[in-house]
Design a protein around this motif. Structure first.
Motif, PDB file in Angstrom:
ATOM      1  N   TYR A  61       0.844  -1.200   0.000  1.00 27.39           N
ATOM      2  CA  TYR A  61       0.000   0.000   0.000  1.00 27.39           C
ATOM      3  C   TYR A  61       0.877   1.246   0.000  1.00 27.39           C
ATOM      4  O   TYR A  61       0.630   2.206  -0.733  1.00 27.39           O
ATOM      5  CB  TYR A  61      -0.909  -0.042   1.223  1.00 27.39           C
ATOM      6  N   LEU A  65       1.042   4.186  -2.894  1.00 28.77           N
ATOM      7  CA  LEU A  65       0.829   5.617  -2.644  1.00 28.77           C
ATOM      8  C   LEU A  65       2.035   6.445  -3.080  1.00 28.77           C
ATOM      9  O   LEU A  65       1.869   7.543  -3.632  1.00 28.77           O
ATOM     10  CB  LEU A  65       0.516   5.867  -1.170  1.00 28.77           C
ATOM     11  N   THR A 165      -2.586   0.947   8.135  1.00 33.19           N
ATOM     12  CA  THR A 165      -3.285   1.161   6.870  1.00 33.19           C
ATOM     13  C   THR A 165      -4.301   2.290   7.009  1.00 33.19           C
ATOM     14  O   THR A 165      -4.584   2.976   6.033  1.00 33.19           O
ATOM     15  CB  THR A 165      -3.982  -0.126   6.387  1.00 33.19           C
ATOM     16  N   ALA A 166      -4.815   2.505   8.216  1.00 25.88           N
ATOM     17  CA  ALA A 166      -5.760   3.613   8.435  1.00 25.88           C
ATOM     18  C   ALA A 166      -5.078   4.958   8.158  1.00 25.88           C
ATOM     19  O   ALA A 166      -5.680   5.850   7.552  1.00 25.88           O
ATOM     20  CB  ALA A 166      -6.308   3.575   9.855  1.00 25.88           C
ATOM     21  N   GLU A 169      -4.763   5.258   4.442  1.00 24.55           N
ATOM     22  CA  GLU A 169      -6.051   5.568   3.830  1.00 24.55           C
ATOM     23  C   GLU A 169      -6.375   7.053   3.967  1.00 24.55           C
ATOM     24  O   GLU A 169      -6.895   7.673   3.038  1.00 24.55           O
ATOM     25  CB  GLU A 169      -7.162   4.721   4.461  1.00 24.55           C
ATOM     26  N   GLU A 172      -4.328   8.861   1.462  1.00 20.31           N
ATOM     27  CA  GLU A 172      -4.869   8.617   0.129  1.00 20.31           C
ATOM     28  C   GLU A 172      -6.071   9.533  -0.124  1.00 20.31           C
ATOM     29  O   GLU A 172      -6.229  10.065  -1.222  1.00 20.31           O
ATOM     30  CB  GLU A 172      -5.286   7.148  -0.014  1.00 20.31           C
ATOM     31  N   GLN A 173      -6.908   9.755   0.891  1.00 13.92           N
ATOM     32  CA  GLN A 173      -8.050  10.658   0.765  1.00 13.92           C
ATOM     33  C   GLN A 173      -7.574  12.083   0.456  1.00 13.92           C
ATOM     34  O   GLN A 173      -8.140  12.767  -0.397  1.00 13.92           O
ATOM     35  CB  GLN A 173      -8.898  10.652   2.049  1.00 13.92           C
ATOM     36  N   SER A 176      -6.377  12.296  -3.087  1.00 20.67           N
ATOM     37  CA  SER A 176      -7.457  12.271  -4.094  1.00 20.67           C
ATOM     38  C   SER A 176      -8.086  13.645  -4.258  1.00 20.67           C
ATOM     39  O   SER A 176      -8.640  13.958  -5.319  1.00 20.67           O
ATOM     40  CB  SER A 176      -8.513  11.216  -3.738  1.00 20.67           C
TER      41      SER A 176
END
Length: 178
Positions: A61, A65, A165-166, A169, A172-173, A176
């Motif tokens: 992951y 990224l 991973t949180a 994430e 990643e938000q 985006s």
């Protein structure tokens, strides 16, 4: 009777598309198991139901990224700038080192003579245009580019230091929305 579906061979761990015997599939000794064909990736496990959704590891992951961030640096984005003839247009700029260096050179030239010229890609036509800009206009673009570059460097650093991973994430938000 046979059914076409995504199947897992319990003995070999192989996942493929094929046919399953609907009369034998409920027998414990039958080696083929129907698995969902829902776009998710599944991996074999030893106990029933003999498969589970494969979740990417944190390192995979993280690498994904970091590649996304590198791609964002190379993707041109539009900046609005007014030339010395008061024509306001949007031009493409990216965050690659040569583009940033080009802007720094423009700033230095403009500091010396008050304006500087270079070739920019017009966002409306996609064609390269040779334009002359004032120092203030170039500095405005430079500030926008530096802000975007700093944001991506910060996110890359956060990705490298993320422990869960949180956290990845959440990054990643933010990416985006970039």
């Amino acid at each position: 009777m046979y059914k076409n579906c995504k199947i897992l061979n319990k003995n070999t761990g192989e996942i493929s598309y094929g046919q399953i015997d609907t009369e034998l599939k409920n027998l414990p000794e039958y080696e083929l198991i129907e698995i969902p064909d829902d776009g998710k990736v599944y991996e074999p496990i030893k106990n029933p139901p003999f498969y589970q959704e494969k979740i990417a590891g944190i390192e995979e992951y993280r690498q994904e990224l970091l590649q996304n961030i590198d791609s964002l640096k190379q993707t041109p984005f539009p900046v609005s700038i007014t030339d010395i003839n008061s024509e306001s247009r949007s031009y493409y700029v990216d965050l690659q080192d040569e583009s940033i260096l080009r802007l720094l050179v423009l700033v230095k030239k403009a500091e010396i003579i008050g304006q500087a010229s270079d070739e920019f890609i017009n966002t409306d036509t996609g064609e390269a245009q040779y334009k002359t800009f004032s120092l203030a206009a170039i500095q405005g673009v430079q500030a926008e580019v530096i802000q975007k570059d700093d944001f991506l460097k910060l996110k890359a650093n956060q990705v490298k230091n993320a422990g869960t991973t949180a956290e990845l994430e959440a990054i990643e938000q933010e990416l985006s929305a970039f």
